[in-house]
Design a protein around this motif. Structure first.
Motif, PDB file in Angstrom:
ATOM      1  N   ASN A  63      44.523  12.518  46.427  1.00  0.00           N
ATOM      2  CA  ASN A  63      43.850  11.459  45.674  1.00  0.00           C
ATOM      3  C   ASN A  63      42.522  11.989  45.142  1.00  0.00           C
ATOM      4  N   LYS A  94      38.948  10.392  42.879  1.00  0.00           N
ATOM      5  CA  LYS A  94      38.309   9.281  42.181  1.00  0.00           C
ATOM      6  C   LYS A  94      36.865   9.652  41.877  1.00  0.00           C
ATOM      7  N   LYS A 138      45.035   8.617  38.328  1.00  0.00           N
ATOM      8  CA  LYS A 138      44.088   7.785  39.066  1.00  0.00           C
ATOM      9  C   LYS A 138      42.658   8.004  38.577  1.00  0.00           C
TER      10      LYS A 138
END
Length: 252
Positions: free
Chosen positions: A31, A33, A188
């Protein structure tokens, strides 16, 4: 003056980077971000890393055919890139497994090394562009619609087995099913993509400030020299961003 194996070249590059202070972490990014101008990178080792800039160089993942023993024989006769491995099959009997334009392009590229090339559709109907279909016919590349259920061989690929039980001997088999993105986390981050590549400008900048990309993940030829140059380009862009200057001087 002599050929350098890809892994050796990569290892030497890593050692050089370490000499200049780079840190290497073996982990898979699961992930990513950006919050308050900071990138948060979460990995499968349960660690989370923070940075002011991010360079994505994940390459592209090739689609698997999901044929029995495919993974066991990968690199031992089963391959995914003619540009990378076609050289090893000069004058050999090879096949490309696939039914679309990617398979056609791989087969045509193999002709630089051998004339004994067959495309096996793995049970699908062939879907070539008009231009590629004509080229395949002109170059006498054989087409076969059978489904492959197994690769066989111990130390190396000896051949493949069709759904009807027929064994076909081959020295090499290239999977030509196209490529799939290795950049799921890019979505993302909100990076602009086109198909399975990340969109960048001439400086390697993405649409997200502080984020850059280079190598196979931005498209183009799959060559080390091309990727290395783009990596250097993206790194200089990141340095300029961090320094707040459009001028870059390498005092070393």
């Amino acid at each position: 003056p002599k050929d350098v194996p890809g892994k050796e070249l990569m290892d030497l590059g890593i050692e050089q980077a370490k000499r200049f202070g780079a840190t290497f972490i073996i982990a898979e990014v699961i992930n990513a971000k950006k919050e308050d101008n900071v990138f948060y990178i979460k990995c499968d080792n349960r660690e989370q890393y923070q940075s002011k800039t991010l360079i994505i160089a994940t390459g592209r993942a090739f689609k698997l055919a999901n044929i029995k023993h495919e993974k066991d024989l990968t690199g031992k006769g089963v391959h995914y890139c003619v540009t990378c491995d076609g050289y090893f099959y000069q004058g050999k009997k090879v096949c490309v497994i696939g039914h679309g334009n990617n398979a056609a392009e791989e087969a045509l590229e193999l002709l630089a090394y051998t004339k004994d090339v067959t495309i096996i559709s793995n049970g699908h109907e062939f879907e070539f562009s008009v231009e590629l279909k004509k080229l395949l016919e002109q170059k006498n590349i054989r087409l076969q619609k059978d489904r492959v259920v197994e690769f066989y061989g111990v130390e190396k690929l000896d051949g493949l087995i069709l759904s009807n039980g027929t064994k076909l001997p081959y020295d090499g088999a290239f999977i030509g099913l196209g490529t799939t993105s290795a950049l799921n986390f890019a979505t993302k981050l909100g990076l602009e993509t086109s198909g399975n590549i990340v969109v960048v400008d001439k400086d390697g900048k993405t649409n997200l400030e502080g984020a850059y990309a280079c190598g196979d993940c931005i498209g183009g030829n799959a060559q080390a020299a091309k990727s290395i140059g783009e990596g250097c380009n993206a790194a200089i862009s990141a340095i300029k961003f961090l320094s707040g200057s459009e001028i870059y001087i390498d005092y070393d």
